[in-house]
Design a protein around this motif. Structure first.
Motif: not given
Length: 255
Positions: A2, A6, A73, A75-76, A96-97, A241-244
């Motif tokens: 993340d 970012q 992102a 979480e960043a 989601e990315y 891996q994560g979300t945006r």
């Protein structure tokens, strides 16, 4: 990942023709186009914006007559979304990315895999822009500016790839940003409706990803629009891996 994604987002916005940095944010603008997808901001990793910081960012958009909008992102920078929501920002989307590394990349090897090319002429760049406009239902109408942006992406260290139709036009294509922060963003993967389900998206995605790894990028990431496209990317080697998060200020919240 993340933080890396970012950090990339901030670095990539700094490449825009017009860049404005306020406390905790980077905003990038494209003067020849008022599309919200080409004019937006992103926070710096770990930013903790105050009410005054958010107001200053809104002002940067208002003075240009543009929609205050951010992509990031969450979480960043966990403190950003609450601060923006307190100012009236609403959610446009959560995507989601997926991330691919040299270790996970799988290039299509079948004999009937489409032949992928790099555009070199103005006609070819315009053909790619036109095909992507059709692929995305006219969200980005074809234009000379769009073709020029694709050419600049290629010239500045990114990559553009496409597959021809039997008649020599563009059936589908995509582009990838120049690397930054040891990663790159692959975007705009689109195929004309008449040529879908022929492996074009997978072939173009793999070719672009491989091109970035050849340039030394440690990873490439992208967002997907549905379960079908996700399966295409996963077959090439992309993994979640994560979300945006996409936030914008509704018109009724803009004095």
């Amino acid at each position: 990942m993340d933080i890396q994604v970012q950090s990339f987002a901030a670095a990539n916005l700094r490449r825009r023709p017009v860049v404005v940095e306020t406390s905790g944010f980077v905003a990038g603008f494209t003067p020849d186009d008022d599309s919200p997808y080409l004019n937006y901001a992103t926070p710096l990793p770990s930013a903790e914006p105050t009410e005054r910081d958010v107001a200053a960012l809104i002002g940067v958009f208002r003075e240009r007559g543009l929609l205050p909008r951010l992509e990031f992102a969450p979480e960043a920078a966990p403190g950003v979304a609450p601060a923006l929501r307190a100012a009236g920002f609403g959610t446009e989307a959560v995507h989601e990315y997926l991330v691919c590394t040299p270790h996970t990349l799988t290039t299509p090897q079948s004999a009937d895999s489409p032949h992928v090319e790099t555009p070199t002429t103005d006609v070819e760049y315009a053909a790619v822009d036109d095909a992507l406009a059709e692929a995305f239902g006219g969200v980005f109408p074809p234009s000379a500016q769009g073709a020029a942006r694709l050419r600049r992406t290629q010239q500045r260290g990114g990559a553009v790839r496409f597959v021809r139709t039997p008649q020599g036009d563009c059936a589908g294509g995509a582009s990838c940003s120049p690397p930054a922060e040891d990663t790159a963003e692959l975007s705009g993967v689109g195929t004309r409706p008449a040529y879908r389900s022929h492996g074009i998206a997978a072939a173009v995605t793999a070719a672009l990803t491989e091109a970035m790894f050849t340039q030394g990028a440690g990873s490439v990431w992208l967002e997907y629009s549905g379960a079908g496209s996700r399966r295409v990317y996963e077959r090439v080697g992309y993994q979640p891996q994560g979300t945006r998060l996409y936030l914008s200020l509704p018109p009724e919240q803009r004095p």
